[in-house]
Design a protein around this motif. Structure first.
Motif, PDB file in Angstrom:
ATOM      1  N   SER A 198     -64.828  39.411  60.852  1.00  0.00           N
ATOM      2  CA  SER A 198     -64.909  39.902  62.394  1.00  0.00           C
ATOM      3  C   SER A 198     -63.395  39.791  63.143  1.00  0.00           C
ATOM      4  O   SER A 198     -63.186  40.585  63.811  1.00  0.00           O
ATOM      5  N   GLN A 199     -62.861  38.753  62.711  1.00  0.00           N
ATOM      6  CA  GLN A 199     -61.368  38.453  63.064  1.00  0.00           C
ATOM      7  C   GLN A 199     -60.636  39.526  62.645  1.00  0.00           C
ATOM      8  O   GLN A 199     -59.641  40.162  63.274  1.00  0.00           O
ATOM      9  N   LEU A 200     -60.586  40.105  61.236  1.00  0.00           N
ATOM     10  CA  LEU A 200     -59.858  41.160  60.737  1.00  0.00           C
ATOM     11  C   LEU A 200     -60.158  42.308  61.458  1.00  0.00           C
ATOM     12  O   LEU A 200     -59.012  43.187  61.675  1.00  0.00           O
ATOM     13  N   GLN A 201     -61.205  42.585  61.823  1.00  0.00           N
ATOM     14  CA  GLN A 201     -61.664  43.824  62.289  1.00  0.00           C
ATOM     15  C   GLN A 201     -61.152  43.945  63.841  1.00  0.00           C
ATOM     16  O   GLN A 201     -60.654  45.042  64.081  1.00  0.00           O
ATOM     17  N   GLU A 202     -61.185  42.732  64.595  1.00  0.00           N
ATOM     18  CA  GLU A 202     -60.539  42.865  66.077  1.00  0.00           C
ATOM     19  C   GLU A 202     -59.091  42.974  65.747  1.00  0.00           C
ATOM     20  O   GLU A 202     -58.388  43.679  66.757  1.00  0.00           O
ATOM     21  N   LEU A 203     -58.469  42.444  64.883  1.00  0.00           N
ATOM     22  CA  LEU A 203     -56.891  42.616  64.803  1.00  0.00           C
ATOM     23  C   LEU A 203     -56.182  44.036  64.329  1.00  0.00           C
ATOM     24  O   LEU A 203     -55.514  44.670  64.977  1.00  0.00           O
ATOM     25  N   VAL A 204     -57.282  44.527  63.447  1.00  0.00           N
ATOM     26  CA  VAL A 204     -57.048  46.119  63.084  1.00  0.00           C
ATOM     27  C   VAL A 204     -57.193  46.860  64.463  1.00  0.00           C
ATOM     28  O   VAL A 204     -56.657  47.882  64.815  1.00  0.00           O
ATOM     29  N   GLN A 205     -58.346  46.792  65.255  1.00  0.00           N
ATOM     30  CA  GLN A 205     -58.628  47.407  66.517  1.00  0.00           C
ATOM     31  C   GLN A 205     -57.536  47.183  67.366  1.00  0.00           C
ATOM     32  O   GLN A 205     -57.353  48.199  68.289  1.00  0.00           O
ATOM     33  N   GLN A 206     -56.767  46.347  67.523  1.00  0.00           N
ATOM     34  CA  GLN A 206     -55.775  46.044  68.609  1.00  0.00           C
ATOM     35  C   GLN A 206     -54.860  47.050  68.482  1.00  0.00           C
ATOM     36  O   GLN A 206     -54.096  47.562  69.350  1.00  0.00           O
ATOM     37  N   ASP A 207     -54.327  47.530  67.175  1.00  0.00           N
ATOM     38  CA  ASP A 207     -53.381  48.405  66.993  1.00  0.00           C
ATOM     39  C   ASP A 207     -53.898  50.032  66.582  1.00  0.00           C
ATOM     40  O   ASP A 207     -52.982  50.779  66.151  1.00  0.00           O
ATOM     41  N   ASN A 208     -55.258  50.210  66.615  1.00  0.00           N
ATOM     42  CA  ASN A 208     -55.767  51.167  65.930  1.00  0.00           C
ATOM     43  C   ASN A 208     -55.295  51.792  64.775  1.00  0.00           C
ATOM     44  O   ASN A 208     -54.730  52.625  64.503  1.00  0.00           O
ATOM     45  N   SER A 209     -55.090  50.438  63.759  1.00  0.00           N
ATOM     46  CA  SER A 209     -54.493  51.052  62.413  1.00  0.00           C
ATOM     47  C   SER A 209     -55.354  51.687  61.672  1.00  0.00           C
ATOM     48  O   SER A 209     -54.840  52.041  60.711  1.00  0.00           O
ATOM     49  N   GLN A 256     -59.757  36.901  54.953  1.00  0.00           N
ATOM     50  CA  GLN A 256     -58.947  35.694  55.151  1.00  0.00           C
ATOM     51  C   GLN A 256     -57.376  35.845  54.880  1.00  0.00           C
ATOM     52  O   GLN A 256     -56.507  35.817  55.640  1.00  0.00           O
ATOM     53  N   LEU A 257     -57.484  36.313  53.478  1.00  0.00           N
ATOM     54  CA  LEU A 257     -55.882  36.762  53.018  1.00  0.00           C
ATOM     55  C   LEU A 257     -55.423  37.831  53.714  1.00  0.00           C
ATOM     56  O   LEU A 257     -54.272  37.992  53.788  1.00  0.00           O
ATOM     57  N   ALA A 258     -56.226  38.910  54.042  1.00  0.00           N
ATOM     58  CA  ALA A 258     -55.945  40.119  54.642  1.00  0.00           C
ATOM     59  C   ALA A 258     -55.117  39.674  56.259  1.00  0.00           C
ATOM     60  O   ALA A 258     -54.090  40.373  56.638  1.00  0.00           O
ATOM     61  N   ILE A 259     -55.744  38.876  56.700  1.00  0.00           N
ATOM     62  CA  ILE A 259     -55.302  38.501  58.144  1.00  0.00           C
ATOM     63  C   ILE A 259     -53.919  37.725  57.857  1.00  0.00           C
ATOM     64  O   ILE A 259     -53.024  37.990  58.625  1.00  0.00           O
ATOM     65  N   GLN A 260     -53.940  36.687  56.953  1.00  0.00           N
ATOM     66  CA  GLN A 260     -52.640  36.200  56.672  1.00  0.00           C
ATOM     67  C   GLN A 260     -51.548  37.126  56.464  1.00  0.00           C
ATOM     68  O   GLN A 260     -50.401  37.162  56.942  1.00  0.00           O
ATOM     69  N   LYS A 261     -51.764  38.286  55.769  1.00  0.00           N
ATOM     70  CA  LYS A 261     -50.874  39.327  55.379  1.00  0.00           C
ATOM     71  C   LYS A 261     -50.552  39.964  56.538  1.00  0.00           C
ATOM     72  O   LYS A 261     -49.298  40.001  56.846  1.00  0.00           O
ATOM     73  N   LEU A 262     -51.314  40.409  57.366  1.00  0.00           N
ATOM     74  CA  LEU A 262     -51.156  41.277  58.660  1.00  0.00           C
ATOM     75  C   LEU A 262     -50.312  40.474  59.443  1.00  0.00           C
ATOM     76  O   LEU A 262     -49.337  40.896  59.949  1.00  0.00           O
ATOM     77  N   LYS A 263     -50.475  39.282  59.636  1.00  0.00           N
ATOM     78  CA  LYS A 263     -49.709  38.276  60.634  1.00  0.00           C
ATOM     79  C   LYS A 263     -48.457  37.996  59.973  1.00  0.00           C
ATOM     80  O   LYS A 263     -47.344  37.844  60.873  1.00  0.00           O
ATOM     81  N   ALA A 264     -48.211  37.996  58.814  1.00  0.00           N
ATOM     82  CA  ALA A 264     -46.657  37.644  58.235  1.00  0.00           C
ATOM     83  C   ALA A 264     -45.922  39.021  58.128  1.00  0.00           C
ATOM     84  O   ALA A 264     -44.775  38.801  58.292  1.00  0.00           O
ATOM     85  N   ASP A 265     -46.606  40.263  58.404  1.00  0.00           N
ATOM     86  CA  ASP A 265     -45.818  41.314  58.373  1.00  0.00           C
ATOM     87  C   ASP A 265     -45.361  41.759  59.863  1.00  0.00           C
ATOM     88  O   ASP A 265     -44.697  42.704  59.909  1.00  0.00           O
ATOM     89  N   GLU A 266     -45.929  40.944  60.747  1.00  0.00           N
ATOM     90  CA  GLU A 266     -45.602  41.152  62.331  1.00  0.00           C
ATOM     91  C   GLU A 266     -44.152  40.995  62.353  1.00  0.00           C
ATOM     92  O   GLU A 266     -43.541  40.247  62.158  1.00  0.00           O
TER      93      GLU A 266
END
Length: 244
Positions: free
Chosen positions: A176-187, A234-244
């Motif tokens: 759910s957290q990953l989905q919310e993160l992706v939706q924020q940027d319409n990625s 979980q690992l995807a979230i870490q990757k996306l936040k590290a790339d910000e």
């Protein structure tokens, strides 16, 4: 005459872990065998079949019920104006895997778990489901050893202060957290896929990969497809936040 059950004999390393946990937390058990049992994973029992060890699954079952009761009691008294539906929703956000994993990590329970070599080598010590289970088993052991008041004392130390500051109001699983993160940027579009299955049928390990518009973001492993997907997220979230 009935033969008495053989008492488990734990290694010096296991005894040191139990002693260290009690020293660090100041929760001293009257019956230490309950604490040994709480920290014993089924994989450890399977690799030491002649040692009469008992895994923590029964304590986990008990701890789950005790935890729900203790949290319900706390919420009932702390929030007298909340409706039954609101209390149920808040309790569900507190007694869920992500929050229990957080509490287990705060107590460093991963360091104390007794694992079989196979489970150890596949990252079991950091598996979310395993950490949540050992926290519940610890609650079950503490309840049997010293009662509900002592369980409440533990929760007053590690859990209830977080409820006070609203830490659980936005708790959700990693998918759910990953989905919310992706939706924020319409990625783009997320896709989960089981890319590999390993091990025998009774001890299967699933490997899941999550991709964003066909670009791999993370891989996770687990005893179930759901667990593998959660770890991949979980690992995807870490990757996306590290790339910000």
């Amino acid at each position: 005459m009935k033969e008495s059950k053989k008492k488990p004999v734990y290694s010096a390393e296991a005894k040191a872990k139990v002693a260290e946990f009690q020293k660090q937390t100041e929760f001293v058990f009257t019956n230490e065998s309950l604490l040994f049992e709480a920290f014993t994973h089924s994989s450890y029992v399977n690799e030491h079949r002649r040692k009469s060890f008992i895994d923590n699954e029964r304590l986990e079952f008990l701890g789950d019920a005790v935890l729900e009761l203790a949290v319900s009691q706390y919420l009932f008294h702390r929030y007298p104006k909340m409706t039954e539906g609101e209390l149920t929703k808040l309790r569900a956000s507190i007694v869920c895997e992500p929050s229990l994993v957080h509490l287990a990590n705060e107590l460093d329970l991963g360091s104390y778990i007794l694992l079989g070599k196979g489970e150890e080598n596949t990252g079991g010590r950091n598996r979310p489901a395993l950490l949540a289970d050992v926290f519940e088993a610890l609650v079950g052991a503490l309840y049997l050893d010293q009662g509900l008041d002592k369980v409440t004392e533990l929760l007053e130390t590690v859990m209830f202060p977080k409820v006070e500051v609203g830490a659980f109001s936005k708790v959700s699983d990693y998918k759910s957290q990953l989905q919310e993160l992706v939706q924020q940027d319409n990625s783009g579009q997320l896709k989960y896929e089981i890319i590999e299955e390993k091990g025998p049928a009774h001890n299967r390990i699933f490997i899941s990969q999550v991709s964003l518009d066909a670009e791999p973001l993370g891989e996770g492993s687990g005893r179930s497809k759901k667990e593998a997907e959660q770890q991949a997220a979980q690992l995807a979230i870490q990757k996306l936040k590290a790339d910000e």
